[in-house]
Design a protein around this motif. Structure first.
Motif, PDB file in Angstrom:
ATOM      1  N   ALA A 196       0.827  -1.209   0.000  1.00 30.98           N
ATOM      2  CA  ALA A 196       0.000   0.000   0.000  1.00 30.98           C
ATOM      3  C   ALA A 196       0.856   1.251   0.000  1.00 30.98           C
ATOM      4  O   ALA A 196       0.615   2.198  -0.765  1.00 30.98           O
ATOM      5  N   VAL A 197       1.866   1.288   0.859  1.00 28.51           N
ATOM      6  CA  VAL A 197       2.738   2.462   0.938  1.00 28.51           C
ATOM      7  C   VAL A 197       3.549   2.615  -0.338  1.00 28.51           C
ATOM      8  O   VAL A 197       3.746   3.735  -0.831  1.00 28.51           O
ATOM      9  N   ALA A 198       4.018   1.514  -0.910  1.00 19.92           N
ATOM     10  CA  ALA A 198       4.754   1.596  -2.175  1.00 19.92           C
ATOM     11  C   ALA A 198       3.893   2.226  -3.260  1.00 19.92           C
ATOM     12  O   ALA A 198       4.374   3.033  -4.062  1.00 19.92           O
ATOM     13  N   THR A 199       2.604   1.887  -3.271  1.00 17.36           N
ATOM     14  CA  THR A 199       1.693   2.474  -4.251  1.00 17.36           C
ATOM     15  C   THR A 199       1.496   3.955  -3.991  1.00 17.36           C
ATOM     16  O   THR A 199       1.510   4.769  -4.924  1.00 17.36           O
ATOM     17  N   VAL A 200       1.318   4.318  -2.728  1.00 11.49           N
ATOM     18  CA  VAL A 200       1.155   5.731  -2.380  1.00 11.49           C
ATOM     19  C   VAL A 200       2.364   6.537  -2.843  1.00 11.49           C
ATOM     20  O   VAL A 200       2.224   7.598  -3.473  1.00 11.49           O
ATOM     21  N   LEU A 201       3.545   6.039  -2.578  1.00  5.33           N
ATOM     22  CA  LEU A 201       4.761   6.780  -2.927  1.00  5.33           C
ATOM     23  C   LEU A 201       4.963   6.847  -4.436  1.00  5.33           C
ATOM     24  O   LEU A 201       5.428   7.860  -4.965  1.00  5.33           O
ATOM     25  N   SER A 202       4.591   5.785  -5.139  1.00  2.00           N
ATOM     26  CA  SER A 202       4.769   5.783  -6.585  1.00  2.00           C
ATOM     27  C   SER A 202       3.796   6.716  -7.286  1.00  2.00           C
ATOM     28  O   SER A 202       4.065   7.196  -8.380  1.00  2.00           O
ATOM     29  N   GLN A 203       2.665   6.989  -6.656  1.00  2.00           N
ATOM     30  CA  GLN A 203       1.647   7.841  -7.268  1.00  2.00           C
ATOM     31  C   GLN A 203       1.675   9.267  -6.738  1.00  2.00           C
ATOM     32  O   GLN A 203       0.816  10.071  -7.074  1.00  2.00           O
ATOM     33  N   GLN A 204       2.649   9.569  -5.916  1.00  2.00           N
ATOM     34  CA  GLN A 204       2.763  10.933  -5.410  1.00  2.00           C
ATOM     35  C   GLN A 204       3.182  11.858  -6.542  1.00  2.00           C
ATOM     36  O   GLN A 204       4.169  11.626  -7.228  1.00  2.00           O
ATOM     37  N   ARG A 205       2.473  12.932  -6.714  1.00  2.00           N
ATOM     38  CA  ARG A 205       2.782  13.872  -7.779  1.00  2.00           C
ATOM     39  C   ARG A 205       3.862  14.857  -7.357  1.00  2.00           C
ATOM     40  O   ARG A 205       4.151  15.039  -6.184  1.00  2.00           O
ATOM     41  N   ASP A 206       4.447  15.470  -8.335  1.00  2.00           N
ATOM     42  CA  ASP A 206       5.515  16.425  -8.066  1.00  2.00           C
ATOM     43  C   ASP A 206       5.035  17.586  -7.210  1.00  2.00           C
ATOM     44  O   ASP A 206       5.812  18.223  -6.493  1.00  2.00           O
ATOM     45  N   THR A 207       3.729  17.890  -7.276  1.00  2.00           N
ATOM     46  CA  THR A 207       3.193  18.981  -6.485  1.00  2.00           C
ATOM     47  C   THR A 207       3.095  18.639  -5.011  1.00  2.00           C
ATOM     48  O   THR A 207       2.848  19.497  -4.164  1.00  2.00           O
ATOM     49  N   GLY A 208       3.268  17.339  -4.699  1.00  2.00           N
ATOM     50  CA  GLY A 208       3.164  16.897  -3.317  1.00  2.00           C
ATOM     51  C   GLY A 208       1.826  16.299  -2.983  1.00  2.00           C
ATOM     52  O   GLY A 208       1.623  15.765  -1.914  1.00  2.00           O
ATOM     53  N   ARG A 209       0.869  16.338  -3.951  1.00  2.00           N
ATOM     54  CA  ARG A 209      -0.421  15.716  -3.702  1.00  2.00           C
ATOM     55  C   ARG A 209      -0.355  14.246  -4.065  1.00  2.00           C
ATOM     56  O   ARG A 209       0.384  13.836  -4.957  1.00  2.00           O
TER      57      ARG A 209
END
Length: 266
Positions: free
Chosen positions: A250-263
């Motif tokens: 789950a965390v790996a997915t969150v980090l991989s989908q984090q946008r450059d804007t920080g959202r």
């Protein structure tokens, strides 16, 4: 994370640890979030243990949780009682009573029900019922159906007793833990995050996941650990944003989908 701060809400039991053992990779996953400056809050519906013990257990497993990062239904109940000037009539596990000791006495009684375990008996339930039929407010710390017990099997949680008292007294309880929208909002607000920019990770498809999404959380990830059972992903009307094998995935997915804007992308 400079322009827009996003945060992650984490269920505890069944996501970070089960019984007396940590879930593999969980401390490392939380550490990865911290390393990326993503704030976390630990939201639990556990009502058999005081907050002090929950924090000690988290830290014993290596999660480095500060008191301000751990949010419990008992804490929410104490805030409600103090704000509204009520004394608590407690129907909770004896170990949880320490979380209410600092409360000042109010002018009227409110009934507070949690998972009392073997302390549930007819006499105590009937005493709570009599307060309710006489007009006392009803605070349910949680309304979970089941939890994963120390023996690895599912056990009856507080929900059945909460709903039984609601039925008998013909009243509706105010639920303070998950899936209460106010509980999720409090977690997001404490991180300085809009609720829509927050991700919830939990093992309870109903209270953690559907509850979070219905409250306005941006994404909710269901993990296949803890109380998860096959079919949970489609068991309720509000489906999870994602199903992951564990908090690590789950965390790996969150980090991989984090946008450059920080959202965090939805």
């Amino acid at each position: 994370m400079d322009d827009m701060t996003s945060g992650v809400l984490l269920d505890i039991s069944g996501v970070l640890y089960e019984g007396d053992h940590v879930i593999s990779g969980a401390p490392e996953a939380v550490a990865c979030l911290r390393a990326r400056n993503i704030p976390v809050r630990f939201l639990t519906n556990t009502t058999r243990r005081p907050k002090r013990v929950i924090i000690d257990r988290l830290n014993g497993f290596g999660f480095e949780a500060a008191s301000s990062e751990v949010m419990t239904p008992a804490q929410a109940a104490c805030d409600w009682l103090a704000r509204n000037g009520y004394t608590a009539h407690l129907l909770v596990h004896p170990d949880l009573e320490e979380d209410f000791k600092a409360l000042k006495q109010g002018n009227s009684v409110a009934v507070v029900v949690g998972d009392a375990g073997t302390s549930f008996d007819y006499q105590k339930l009937n005493a709570a019922f009599r307060h309710l039929v006489n007009g006392a407010p009803f605070l349910a710390l949680a309304s979970n159906r089941v939890f994963r017990d120390a023996d690895g099997q599912l056990s009856l949680d507080a929900g059945a007793f909460v709903h039984g008292l609601e039925y008998a007294a013909d009243v509706a309880a105010t639920v303070l833990g998950k899936p209460s929208g106010a509980f999720f909002q409090a977690g997001a607000s404490s991180m300085g995050c809009p609720l829509s920019d927050v991700v919830m990770i939990g093992d309870d498809a109903e209270n953690d996941v559907a509850g979070a999404l219905n409250a306005g959380v941006g994404r909710a990830i269901l993990v296949r650990t803890g109380k998860y059972r096959p079919g949970d992903a489609t068991r309720y009307d509000t489906a999870p944003s994602l199903v992951a094998a564990s908090i690590s995935e789950a965390v790996a997915t969150v980090l991989s989908q984090q946008r450059d804007t920080g959202r965090l992308s939805r």
